[in-house]
Design an enzyme around this catalytic site. Structure first.
Site, short mmCIF file in Angstrom:
data_model
loop_
_atom_site.label_atom_id
_atom_site.label_comp_id
_atom_site.label_asym_id
_atom_site.label_seq_id
_atom_site.Cartn_x
_atom_site.Cartn_y
_atom_site.Cartn_z
N CYS A 12 34.05 30.92 33.12
CA CYS A 12 33.92 31.38 34.51
C CYS A 12 32.80 32.41 34.58
O CYS A 12 32.30 32.86 33.54
CB CYS A 12 35.24 32.02 34.95
SG CYS A 12 35.67 33.41 33.91
N HIS A 72 38.92 42.10 31.02
CA HIS A 72 40.25 42.36 31.58
C HIS A 72 40.38 43.76 32.16
O HIS A 72 41.35 44.05 32.85
CB HIS A 72 41.32 42.20 30.48
CG HIS A 72 41.39 40.82 29.93
ND1 HIS A 72 41.26 40.54 28.59
CD2 HIS A 72 41.59 39.63 30.53
CE1 HIS A 72 41.36 39.23 28.39
NE2 HIS A 72 41.56 38.66 29.56
N CYS A 94 35.55 42.33 34.79
CA CYS A 94 35.18 41.29 35.76
C CYS A 94 35.31 41.83 37.19
O CYS A 94 36.28 42.53 37.50
CB CYS A 94 36.11 40.09 35.59
SG CYS A 94 35.86 38.86 36.89
N GLU A 124 45.03 42.92 31.28
CA GLU A 124 44.56 43.09 32.67
C GLU A 124 45.63 43.76 33.52
O GLU A 124 45.36 44.69 34.29
CB GLU A 124 44.21 41.73 33.28
CG GLU A 124 43.84 41.83 34.76
CD GLU A 124 43.98 40.52 35.50
OE1 GLU A 124 43.58 39.48 34.98
OE2 GLU A 124 44.52 40.56 36.64
N SER A 218 45.08 32.76 25.66
CA SER A 218 44.42 32.94 26.96
C SER A 218 45.40 32.63 28.09
O SER A 218 45.92 31.52 28.20
CB SER A 218 43.21 32.00 27.02
OG SER A 218 42.88 31.72 28.36
S1 SF4 Z 1 39.26 37.26 36.80
FE1 SF4 Z 1 39.24 36.34 34.76
S2 SF4 Z 1 39.21 34.12 35.15
FE2 SF4 Z 1 38.60 35.13 37.07
S3 SF4 Z 1 36.33 35.20 37.05
FE3 SF4 Z 1 37.10 37.12 36.17
S4 SF4 Z 1 37.18 36.80 33.96
FE4 SF4 Z 1 37.06 34.79 34.94
#
Ligand code: SF4
Length: 278
Positions: A12, A72, A94, A124, A218
């Site tokens: 992703c 995370h 992210c 996370e 994962s």
């Molecule tokens: S929250 Fe997790 S799965 Fe979604 S884009 Fe970010 S890293 Fe990727």
């Protein structure tokens, strides 16, 4: 036997971004460590080790060393402790996780008790809960809450199944809405997760078997497996080597999807091996 890939699968944007940041940081400043694996995939971690990047379990690192926060994210307390230790921080959190962290902080600041629909022990979720400043909990079941809570905010772990989140919110409202002043819901399921889940389900409905490529550690890979297994025989495999142990019918259609932390090479190796099965 035919194979078909899901229309959305594998890395992703959040994982690609985290890897890019780490590789650039390692090229500029030399070897660095990440607080926990930056993504839950052994192959990715092995590749990063060639850039001098390795995972450590805690922040007890020499003063001045560079420590990266994984995609995370972490709680603000951890960031403060890293600064107090004199560490250089590379933050690969992210943006979707950051959004959940900000939502948790805003809700807590506005007097809401924060309920996170997610796995309590996932990094996370631990991090997002930290942004709620202790005014919250994480659960996958309907929680028993103290009487007297007047404002409750609900978020989701970014990688949860969207329909499971809405079902949780619905049963939560059935149980608690009558006794609170305000119930606020923020949709923090990430877009990449939702699109991969929809594409996997669409494919699972049209094939005889689904293979989900990725690590058993994962969270989003396990979710994809659960979604597909509800529809068709499904196997979570770490890589092409696990294909030999599976039984296929000669005219079967095999669907392939992969978790957000699964590199393209692992997916292509699986497709190549499947094409040799006949
Ligand atoms: S929250 Fe997790 S799965 Fe979604 S884009 Fe970010 S890293 Fe990727």
């Amino acid at each position: 036997m035919e194979t078909e890939k899901a229309t959305e699968l594998g890395f992703c944007t959040g994982v690609r971004r985290a890897i890019d940041i780490l590789e650039k940081a390692a090229q500029q400043s030399g070897p660095l460590v990440t607080l926990g694996p930056v993504v839950h995939n052994q192959r990715v971690m092995e590749k990063l080790s060639r850039f001098g990047i390795r995972a450590v379990e805690n922040i007890e690192q020499p003063e001045g060393s560079t420590v990266a926060i994984s995609s995370h994210g972490v709680s603000p307390v951890v960031v403060e402790r890293m600064k107090a230790h004199g560490l250089q921080i590379v933050d690969t959190t992210c943006p979707f996780v950051r959004r959940a962290q900000v939502a948790a902080r805003r809700l807590a600041d506005a007097g809401f008790f924060v309920v996170i629909f997610g796995e309590e022990s996932h990094p996370e979720v631990e991090g997002v809960l930290g942004w709620a400043k202790g005014k919250g909990l994480a659960t996958l079941e309907l929680p028993r809450l103290d009487e007297g809570l007047q404002r409750i905010g609900i978020l989701s772990q970014t990688t949860q199944v969207f329909s499971s989140f809405t079902a949780f919110v619905s049963s939560f409202a059935d149980s608690y809405l009558a006794s609170v002043l305000e119930l606020r819901v923020v949709n923090t399921v990430c877009d990449a997760t939702r699109r991969r889940q929809e594409a996997a389900l669409d494919l699972a409905r049209r094939v005889d078997m689904m293979l989900v490529v990725g690590s058993r550690k994962s969270a989003n890979t396990r979710r994809l497996t659960e979604i597909c297994a509800a529809v068709v025989e499904t196997h979570l495999i770490d890589g092409a080597d696990e294909i030999d142990a599976l039984q296929f019918g000669t005219d079967w259609r095999i669907g392939v999807t992969a978790g957000a932390s699964t590199p393209d090479e692992a997916i292509e190796e699986v497709i190549t091996r499947l094409n040799k099965v006949n």
